[in-house]
Design a protein around this motif. Structure first.
Motif, short mmCIF file in Angstrom:
data_model
loop_
_atom_site.label_atom_id
_atom_site.label_comp_id
_atom_site.label_asym_id
_atom_site.label_seq_id
_atom_site.Cartn_x
_atom_site.Cartn_y
_atom_site.Cartn_z
N ASP A 37 -31.52 -38.98 61.71
CA ASP A 37 -31.29 -38.34 60.42
C ASP A 37 -30.71 -39.40 59.50
O ASP A 37 -29.61 -39.90 59.74
CB ASP A 37 -30.33 -37.16 60.60
CG ASP A 37 -29.87 -36.55 59.28
OD1 ASP A 37 -30.45 -36.89 58.23
OD2 ASP A 37 -28.93 -35.74 59.31
N ASN A 71 -29.42 -39.37 56.65
CA ASN A 71 -28.27 -39.02 55.83
C ASN A 71 -27.13 -38.42 56.66
O ASN A 71 -26.25 -37.77 56.13
CB ASN A 71 -28.67 -38.03 54.73
CG ASN A 71 -27.61 -37.89 53.66
OD1 ASN A 71 -26.91 -38.84 53.34
ND2 ASN A 71 -27.48 -36.70 53.10
N VAL A 72 -27.17 -38.64 57.98
CA VAL A 72 -26.11 -38.09 58.83
C VAL A 72 -24.77 -38.74 58.47
O VAL A 72 -24.72 -39.93 58.13
CB VAL A 72 -26.44 -38.33 60.32
CG1 VAL A 72 -26.44 -39.81 60.66
CG2 VAL A 72 -25.47 -37.57 61.22
N SER A 108 -36.22 -27.78 57.08
CA SER A 108 -35.07 -28.61 57.38
C SER A 108 -34.53 -29.31 56.13
O SER A 108 -35.30 -29.73 55.27
CB SER A 108 -35.42 -29.66 58.42
OG SER A 108 -34.31 -30.47 58.74
N GLU A 158 -32.68 -31.98 56.74
CA GLU A 158 -32.53 -33.34 57.28
C GLU A 158 -33.89 -34.03 57.25
O GLU A 158 -34.91 -33.43 57.58
CB GLU A 158 -32.01 -33.29 58.72
CG GLU A 158 -30.64 -32.64 58.83
CD GLU A 158 -30.19 -32.50 60.28
OE1 GLU A 158 -31.00 -32.82 61.19
OE2 GLU A 158 -29.05 -32.07 60.50
N ARG A 207 -36.48 -36.64 58.70
CA ARG A 207 -36.90 -37.42 59.85
C ARG A 207 -38.40 -37.65 59.77
O ARG A 207 -39.15 -36.82 59.27
CB ARG A 207 -36.59 -36.70 61.17
CG ARG A 207 -35.12 -36.66 61.53
CD ARG A 207 -34.91 -35.99 62.88
NE ARG A 207 -33.53 -36.07 63.32
CZ ARG A 207 -32.57 -35.21 62.98
NH1 ARG A 207 -32.88 -34.18 62.21
NH2 ARG A 207 -31.34 -35.37 63.41
#
Length: 439
Positions: A236, A238-239, A367, A369, A371
């Motif tokens: 991810d 932007n985690v 989502s 997130e 990926r």
């Protein structure tokens, strides 16, 4: 090629069940830039002209003969690769499990590996440990270590816990300074029987090492985001952990890469070096890798592709079980989500923060997130942070395991206008980052 003798000693840990599969890509890419490295395994052999050292020969002989964890090792010693038989099919790594022979052997490698590496290169200032599916961004690693004092006892790791034990995750790579190596080696020599007894009761060797390092008075340096537990295709982007997002920082490792991903990262590094030669070297950041390697592969629609969308899920099966009140709570777009790719896209577009989605007949997942994911016929990754998001055909749910068939109809999509804004926002965030290295 960069001079590393006496500065950094790279150590690659592998095993007989995976070495022939995973090592060749290292020899063709990253290790071509490193003139001196060492490979430790559970079987002494040569692969593509490179020698693999049997690190388990350092373990007590009586223990090797009495502990069932060494069944595979003893077969390898007696019969060579002819002794692998079924273990080859169930080796450690993405196809393995905690009760397979290769995995059981692996935990015994860590402590003797530290001691032997120090004997092998006693003058090295740093020792960097990686696995067979770890990608080492070598120039970045060298740059990062140059920011730290090698005369102090350092343990740099991607944080992980088993119970109350904090340790650096082995697959993400970890680094020890020479003084730290000396303390661990001394402890190994003084309390070997005690440590081997603890290892026998433990699950993972990187955890055993982490405990011993703590026992000798060294705290782990939390190295996120430089050391990564996932690959560029599954992470991810932007985690946020420890108050840090990867985008503006420089990566030193990635984990769980297949050969195609190795080649893509290696090609990026070579292109980057051409555009940023010494002495005007600039370390590539996560954002640079995303824009060069990942972004060109994102599009409005990709067939036979699982982008690991792991947010809100809709399915015709679940809708049947909803109460009338719950159905009325859904928006018109949500009600249509599992019916078609276009319906799934509309559901994502109706959610302000949704950036990607995946569709298979009767199922839709949206989502927030971002990926890339992987082709639908690529096996799911065990022991990866992204494992739980891998879609298993016919299950209607995401599970940890293997995606055994490419016949399942899976489509992925990204809202590209939102991807552009995502990149702009993360680029803007770098204005507030004064240093790309956590030190």
């Amino acid at each position: 090629m960069y001079k590393v003798e006496g500065v950094v000693d790279p150590i690659l840990r592998t095993g007989a069940t995976e070495a022939h599969e995973k090592l060749p890509i290292h020899f063709q890419t990253v290790l071509t830039c490193i003139p001196d490295f060492v490979i430790y395994s559970d079987f002494e052999e040569d692969i593509a002209g490179h020698h693999l050292h049997d690190i388990l020969s350092e373990v007590d002989e009586d223990l090797r003969q009495s502990n069932p964890d060494f069944k595979l090792y003893n077969k390898l010693r007696a019969h060579g690769r002819d002794g692998l038989d079924y273990e080859t099919l169930f080796g450690s790594g993405s196809g393995g499990a905690t009760d397979n022979p290769g995995w059981k052997l692996d935990k015994w490698k860590f402590m003797p590996m530290v001691d032997r590496a120090l004997r092998h290169r006693p003058e090295a200032k740093w020792f960097v440990f990686v696995e067979g599916d770890t990608y080492l961004v070598w120039q970045n690693m060298m740059e990062w270590l140059s920011k730290l004092d090698p005369g102090r006892p350092h343990y740099l790791g991607k944080h992980m816990y088993i119970g109350s034990v904090l340790f650096g995750h082995g697959g993400s790579g970890f680094a020890l300074s020479n003084p730290a190596m000396q303390r661990v080696s001394q402890r190994w020599r003084q309390a070997r029987a005690e440590i081997e007894a603890y290892t026998a009761e433990s699950w993972a060797g990187d955890m055993v090492l982490g405990k011993i390092i703590k026992d000798v008075g060294i705290d782990m340096f939390w190295a996120f985001p430089h050391l990564q537990g996932d690959s560029p295709t599954t992470m991810d982007w932007n985690v946020s952990k420890l108050g840090r997002e990867p985008w503006c920082y420089a990566p030193a490792t990635f984990h769980h890469l297949n050969s195609r991903e190795y080649e893509a990262l290696w090609a990026f590094e070579q292109q980057w070096l051409l555009g940023h030669p010494y002495p005007s070297w600039t370390s590539p950041k996560f954002g640079d890798i995303f824009k060069a390697v990942i972004l060109p592969q994102l599009r409005e629609r990709r067939d036979s592709w699982d982008n690991m969308a792991a947010g809100t899920k809709y399915s015709t099966e679940a809708f049947v079980r909803l109460t009338e009140e719950d159905r009325r709570a859904l928006s018109p777009a949500e009600r249509q989500a599992p019916g078609s790719f276009e319906g799934c896209r509309a559901a994502c577009e109706s959610q302000e923060s949704c950036i990607q989605f995946s569709f298979s007949p009767g199922r839709c997942a949206t989502s927030t997130e971002l990926r890339l994911g992987h082709a639908a016929d690529v096996p799911c990754l065990e022991y990866s942070n992204a494992a739980a998001m891998c879609l298993k055909p016919g299950s209607g749910r995401r599970v940890e395991g293997s995606l055994s068939s490419s016949e399942e109809f899976i489509q992925a999509g990204w809202i590209m206008s939102r991807v552009s804004k995502y990149v702009e926002r993360l680029d803007d965030s770098c204005v507030h980052i004064e240093e790309e290295w956590i030190s």
